[in-house]
Design an enzyme around this catalytic site. Structure first.
Site, PDB file in Angstrom:
ATOM      1  N   ALA A  41       1.054  -1.058   0.013  1.00  0.00           N
ATOM      2  CA  ALA A  41       0.172   0.007   0.109  1.00  0.00           C
ATOM      3  C   ALA A  41       1.411   1.497   0.010  1.00  0.00           C
ATOM      4  CB  ALA A  41      -1.132   0.256   1.524  1.00  0.00           C
ATOM      5  N   SER A  42       1.861   1.276  -0.192  1.00  0.00           N
ATOM      6  CA  SER A  42       3.293   2.585  -0.452  1.00  0.00           C
ATOM      7  C   SER A  42       2.444   3.229  -1.525  1.00  0.00           C
ATOM      8  CB  SER A  42       4.375   2.205   0.292  1.00  0.00           C
ATOM      9  OG  SER A  42       4.997   1.056  -0.626  1.00  0.00           O
ATOM     10  N   SER A  89      -4.256  -8.483 -13.197  1.00  0.00           N
ATOM     11  CA  SER A  89      -3.160  -8.396 -14.748  1.00  0.00           C
ATOM     12  C   SER A  89      -4.502  -8.086 -15.813  1.00  0.00           C
ATOM     13  CB  SER A  89      -2.017  -7.442 -14.606  1.00  0.00           C
ATOM     14  OG  SER A  89      -1.507  -7.581 -15.870  1.00  0.00           O
ATOM     15  N   TYR A 109       5.094 -13.414 -14.428  1.00  0.00           N
ATOM     16  CA  TYR A 109       3.923 -12.507 -13.908  1.00  0.00           C
ATOM     17  C   TYR A 109       2.143 -12.859 -14.775  1.00  0.00           C
ATOM     18  CZ  TYR A 109       1.664  -7.686 -12.851  1.00  0.00           C
ATOM     19  OH  TYR A 109       1.050  -7.270 -13.045  1.00  0.00           O
ATOM     20  N   THR A 148       1.063 -15.381 -12.692  1.00  0.00           N
ATOM     21  CA  THR A 148       0.257 -15.462 -11.044  1.00  0.00           C
ATOM     22  C   THR A 148      -0.620 -14.513 -11.602  1.00  0.00           C
ATOM     23  OG1 THR A 148       1.571 -13.181 -10.868  1.00  0.00           O
ATOM     24  CG2 THR A 148       2.682 -15.178 -10.425  1.00  0.00           C
TER      25      THR A 148
END
Lengths: 247, 78
Positions: free
Chosen positions: A13-14, A141, A154, A157
């Site tokens: 969450a940064s 995604s 990627y 996943t």
């Protein structure tokens, strides 16, 4: 039951999409714990929450460390109560053509993007089952559905978390828990800033809306799914990509 | 303080939504008391909380009847 006063856990969450999700859940009244991999990142999240009047704080979490996940859940439970909303957002890329992809590049991405979803969901489920209410939302995604050269790890996943959501949705639906996936397209974040200009132009030419998405446009869909309004949706993947891919 | 047997039976009744008198010692959770696989997981979770213990998954799988639950608690907590 609306989001207000629910306890939410958002991994990664940064910045980027995760930051937007944490902030929007917080703005809707949730108590939010946002995780970052470093102490500095966690402090920044806490400062951002304080600045925006959001209840909750940043906490350090390495999503690949099962012990750390258990520890985080313990301290969350003590400070705020068990999370009722889990957003599995933390993710990394280690792009390479498969022919050049090392075992470590494969395993790191699988561990952070997919196995962490297993760890966190399992850790949160017990209390959700007892409460007979819960929301698990995975951030996937468009690449998981479309594929993209150089991102076999990627993409695996991101397709994986959607399948995970469908299976888990069937397991725990009877306990009032929904499990969904949000699949962002090309969003204006640090992850896409590093892409070469030609690749960006090519991608933009394939987006009917002709622009990048904003993190807030992903967060809005996550909040909808977390809210009572999205309560009859489960096991679903919602594509938010400006028309780049239509399922 | 009620006996382990009484406490186990009370939890089984609560978790599976059946009357306590239906919870006979020989009753199987799935076949006699109508539990599905998730119910049995929740039942073990409830037993863990009541008796403040952790039941390993490989042990939990073997607890299929009321008596086996009582036996497990007796052997591991007595």
């Amino acid at each position: 039951m609306s989001i207000a006063d629910k306890v939410a856990l958002v991994t990664g969450a940064s910045r980027g999409i995760g930051a937007a999700i944490a902030d929007q859940l917080g703005a809707a009244g949730a108590v939010v714990v946002g995780t970052a991999t470093s102490a500095g990142g966690a402090e920044k999240i806490s400062a951002r929450f304080a600045d925006k009047g959001i209840k909750g704080s940043g906490m350090v979490l390495d999503v690949t460390d099962a012990g750390a996940v258990a520890e985080l859940l313990r301290s969350m439970q003590e400070q705020y109560g068990a999370p009722q909303i889990l957003v599995n957002n933390a993710g990394i890329t280690k792009d390479n053509l498969l022919m050049r992809m090392g075992e470590d590049e494969w395993c790191d991405v699988i561990d952070t993007n997919l196995s962490a979803v297993y760890r966190l969901s399992k850790a949160c489920l017990r209390q959700m089952m007892k409460a007979r209410w819960g929301r698990i939302i995975n951030i996937s995604s468009v690449v998981g559905a479309m594929g993209n050269a150089g991102q076999s790890n990627y993409a695996a996943t991101k397709a994986g978390v959607a399948g995970f959501a469908r299976a888990l949705a069937k397991e725990v639906g009877s306990r009032g828990i929904t499990v969904n996936t949000v699949a962002p397209g090309f969003i204006d974040t640090d992850m896409t800033k590093v892409l070469p200009a030609e690749q960006k132009d090519l991608m933009l030419s394939q987006i009917p809306l002709g622009r990048l998405g904003q993190p807030e446009e992903i967060a809005a869909v996550v909040c909808f799914l977390a809210d009572a309004a999205g309560g009859y949706i489960t096991g679903e993947t919602i594509h938010v990509n400006g028309g780049m891919y239509m399922a | 303080m009620s006996s382990i047997e009484e406490r186990v039976k009370k939890i089984v009744a609560e978790q599976l939504g059946v009357k306590e008198e239906e919870v006979k010692s020989e009753a199987s959770f799935v076949e006699d008391l109508g539990a599905d696989s998730l119910d049995t997981v929740e039942l073990v979770m409830a037993l863990e909380e009541e008796f403040e213990t952790e039941i390993p998954d490989e042990e939990a799988e073997k607890i299929t009847t009321v008596q086996l639950a009582i036996d497990y608690i007796n052997q591991n907590l007595a």
